[in-house]
Design an enzyme around this catalytic site. Sequence first.
Site, PDB file in Angstrom:
ATOM      1  N   LYS A  10      -5.189  -0.042   2.615  1.00 51.98           N
ATOM      2  CA  LYS A  10      -5.963   0.364   3.785  1.00 51.98           C
ATOM      3  C   LYS A  10      -7.175   1.170   3.341  1.00 51.98           C
ATOM      4  O   LYS A  10      -7.205   1.761   2.256  1.00 51.98           O
ATOM      5  CB  LYS A  10      -5.112   1.175   4.761  1.00 51.98           C
ATOM      6  CG  LYS A  10      -4.619   2.539   4.223  1.00 51.98           C
ATOM      7  CD  LYS A  10      -5.625   3.671   4.326  1.00 51.98           C
ATOM      8  CE  LYS A  10      -5.081   4.983   3.745  1.00 51.98           C
ATOM      9  NZ  LYS A  10      -6.125   6.037   3.629  1.00 51.98           N
ATOM     10  N   ASP A 139       1.423   8.125   6.167  1.00 54.59           N
ATOM     11  CA  ASP A 139       0.752   6.853   6.441  1.00 54.59           C
ATOM     12  C   ASP A 139       1.710   5.664   6.536  1.00 54.59           C
ATOM     13  O   ASP A 139       1.285   4.554   6.883  1.00 54.59           O
ATOM     14  CB  ASP A 139      -0.284   6.552   5.349  1.00 54.59           C
ATOM     15  CG  ASP A 139      -1.506   7.437   5.450  1.00 54.59           C
ATOM     16  OD1 ASP A 139      -1.677   8.102   6.487  1.00 54.59           O
ATOM     17  OD2 ASP A 139      -2.291   7.476   4.481  1.00 54.59           O
TER      18      ASP A 139
END
Length: 312
Positions: A10, A139
Amino acid sequence: MISKQFCPAKINLFLEVTGKRANGYHELATLFAKLTLGDNLTVDAAPAPQTHIQLNITGPLGDKLEADETNIAYKAAARFFEQFGITAHCQINLEKNIPMGAGLGGGSSDGAGVLRALCQIFNKPRQSVMELAAKLGADVPVFMYDETFLKGEGIGEILTPLPAPGPLPYVVLVYPCTVVPTKDVFKRLRLPDKKEVLTNCSNLDKLISYIGCGKGLSAWKKFLFNRLETCVFPYVISVRNAREDICKTNAEAVLMSGSGSTVFALVDTQEQATDLVNNIRNKERLVFFSAFRRETDENNGNTDTSYGGGPS
């Protein structure tokens, strides 16, 4: 039963620190975006009298990780079995392509990949392990979703999947083979005033709106932002040099991801991306050519290309 999972990297297209809680956790407003760069994961698990977890790590960056109980992939499996009272034999094969300590969420994505695989194998809904995912890492819940873009709020636990119907740019990532400890970054942080936070959060809303309406990069690149850049560039030469080298090529959409150390550039065409890679690669860094990963992508293999050496 065997489950194969692609574990995407990401980047953060936006990251503002909106406050700090009494417990020391910082509140964020961020936009996560998943990439076609990623790790490949295969999980083979079945009920057994006793739980035994075996982790095998390969890939170009596999030698940088320990294949033991300290690895987040191993932890994810162990805690999954504990939560549901399952005893099983579990073989995890991880092909590691995402650099570690890079601000790309590689470890979090691997942990989520194991949870997704075990949910599939043992017929558990993903929602049942979201709390577990958050405990593994801030995350990790991001990677429990299939969507490409997610808005993150609170301390990162409030996630909103977002649409992205239009064309998306290509991504060139520069990892300077430097790990930037997140704790050190936040120690240097000076919280912005409320007026600045409000202005920047308004820009985040505009960024999300433009992407959601299918606008191209030229319409929303001015809203890219990362508050933590001011806590890294003055202090970490290799990260600052990566950014400067990208900017020398006249790339306009350049940002650090998360708390670093990866810096990325967004460009409209594959030709521009290839030219950028050729201009900035060297033996001191890893350079990746990538793209945004659509949730409808069927290719579970890592098709991105890395360039440059870095320390062996």
